[in-house]
Design an enzyme around this catalytic site. Structure first.
Site, PDB file in Angstrom:
ATOM      1  N   GLN A  25       2.766  10.177   1.326  1.00 50.17           N
ATOM      2  CA  GLN A  25       4.093   9.542   1.416  1.00 50.17           C
ATOM      3  C   GLN A  25       5.014   9.940   0.269  1.00 50.17           C
ATOM      4  OE1 GLN A  25       2.313   5.429   2.181  1.00 50.17           O
ATOM      5  NE2 GLN A  25       4.273   5.297   3.230  1.00 50.17           N
ATOM      6  N   GLY A  34       0.830  -1.195   0.000  1.00 52.41           N
ATOM      7  CA  GLY A  34       0.000   0.000   0.000  1.00 52.41           C
ATOM      8  C   GLY A  34       0.866   1.247   0.000  1.00 52.41           C
ATOM      9  N   CYS A  71       6.001  -0.044   6.958  1.00 55.31           N
ATOM     10  CA  CYS A  71       5.522   1.082   6.151  1.00 55.31           C
ATOM     11  C   CYS A  71       6.677   1.491   5.248  1.00 55.31           C
ATOM     12  CB  CYS A  71       5.139   2.227   7.090  1.00 55.31           C
ATOM     13  SG  CYS A  71       4.613   3.739   6.275  1.00 55.31           S
ATOM     14  N   LEU A  72       6.380   1.836   4.008  1.00 59.62           N
ATOM     15  CA  LEU A  72       7.466   2.224   3.097  1.00 59.62           C
ATOM     16  C   LEU A  72       8.198   3.473   3.592  1.00 59.62           C
ATOM     17  CD1 LEU A  72       5.903   1.496  -0.429  1.00 59.62           C
ATOM     18  CD2 LEU A  72       7.586   0.134   0.829  1.00 59.62           C
ATOM     19  N   HIS A 103      -4.354   1.286   7.710  1.00 62.55           N
ATOM     20  CA  HIS A 103      -3.004   1.873   7.706  1.00 62.55           C
ATOM     21  C   HIS A 103      -2.918   3.035   6.699  1.00 62.55           C
ATOM     22  CE1 HIS A 103       1.582   1.348   7.741  1.00 62.55           C
ATOM     23  NE2 HIS A 103       1.356   2.192   6.747  1.00 62.55           N
ATOM     24  N   GLU A 104      -3.401   2.774   5.487  1.00 66.99           N
ATOM     25  CA  GLU A 104      -3.302   3.802   4.435  1.00 66.99           C
ATOM     26  C   GLU A 104      -4.246   4.972   4.717  1.00 66.99           C
ATOM     27  OE1 GLU A 104      -0.808   3.569   2.652  1.00 66.99           O
ATOM     28  OE2 GLU A 104      -0.414   1.446   3.047  1.00 66.99           O
ATOM     29  N   HIS A 115      -2.780   7.519   6.972  1.00 65.05           N
ATOM     30  CA  HIS A 115      -1.805   8.434   6.361  1.00 65.05           C
ATOM     31  C   HIS A 115      -2.468   9.747   5.912  1.00 65.05           C
ATOM     32  CE1 HIS A 115       2.072   6.450   6.191  1.00 65.05           C
ATOM     33  NE2 HIS A 115       1.561   5.329   5.692  1.00 65.05           N
TER      34      HIS A 115
HETATM   35 ZN    ZN Z   1       2.485   3.516   5.638  1.00 63.62          ZN
END
Ligand code: ZN
Length: 196
Positions: A51, A46, A93-94, A137-138, A141
């Site tokens: 981000q 995701g 998380c990226l 999670h997304e 953000h």
């Molecule tokens: Zn993340």
């Protein structure tokens, strides 16, 4: 389509709330495609627009396994319209390269959003599946919330962040989730009992 730079924990955009998309314009479509490109390039499941430094309410997800065909999912202006149950989610998380920790999540969510063509859809994800957890999670953000804000064990999370040269936990951002926490503790107890 191009691969964008993913911001690392500590950069400002990650803590800023994102704005609604008023029109799925060409520019927004390019952003969506770039998010997908970037997510696949980084082997993520995701990625949310903030981000990559674009504070729009957009995220993309693909929870397909390596054996399955790609299944890109696009969420524009998402709203979580139902949530219930609890689960323990081991997340990364990226924006936190290689760091993972256990966090509290709802087990079931229902989300309403628009797809890449501006068409509205409703999706339900249940039983703490990767998709159910990933949506939460997304979605976070888009409100400047990060997975570590839902941490279960602060010591574990701090250790993991420092091991990967990431800034420490932001204590003032930690979420107070007494009901979820109570459910999570029940799950943890059940786990221990099983082992004994
Ligand atoms: Zn993340």
């Amino acid at each position: 389509m191009s691969i964008r730079k993913v911001l690392r924990y500590g950069e400002k955009s990650l803590r800023e709330p994102s704005k609604e998309v008023h029109k799925v314009s060409q520019k927004i479509k390019v952003l969506v495609d770039d998010l997908l490109d970037t997510m696949y390039a980084q082997n993520g499941v995701g990625l949310a627009a903030p981000q990559v430094g674009e504070n729009y309410r957009i995220f993309v997800i693909d929870v397909s396994t390596n054996e399955e065909p790609l299944n890109p999912m696009v969420f524009i202006n998402p709203k979580i319209i139902k949530k219930s149950g609890a689960c323990i989610s081991h997340e990364g998380c990226l924006s936190f390269p290689e760091a993972f920790t256990d966090v509290r999540r709802y087990a079931n969510v229902m989300v309403k959003a628009m797809d890449r063509n501006g068409r509205s859809f409703v999706l339900e994800a249940k039983d703490g599946t990767l998709l159910a957890r990933c949506i939460q999670h997304e979605f976070d953000h888009l409100n400047g919330v990060l997975f570590i804000d839902h941490l279960i064990n602060r010591f574990d999370a701090e250790t993991e962040l420092s091991k990967h040269d990431l800034p420490p936990i932001e204590v003032d951002k930690l979420l107070d989730e007494p009901e979820l926490q109570a459910e999570v503790e029940k799950l943890l107890e059940a786990k221990v009992e099983k082992k004994e």
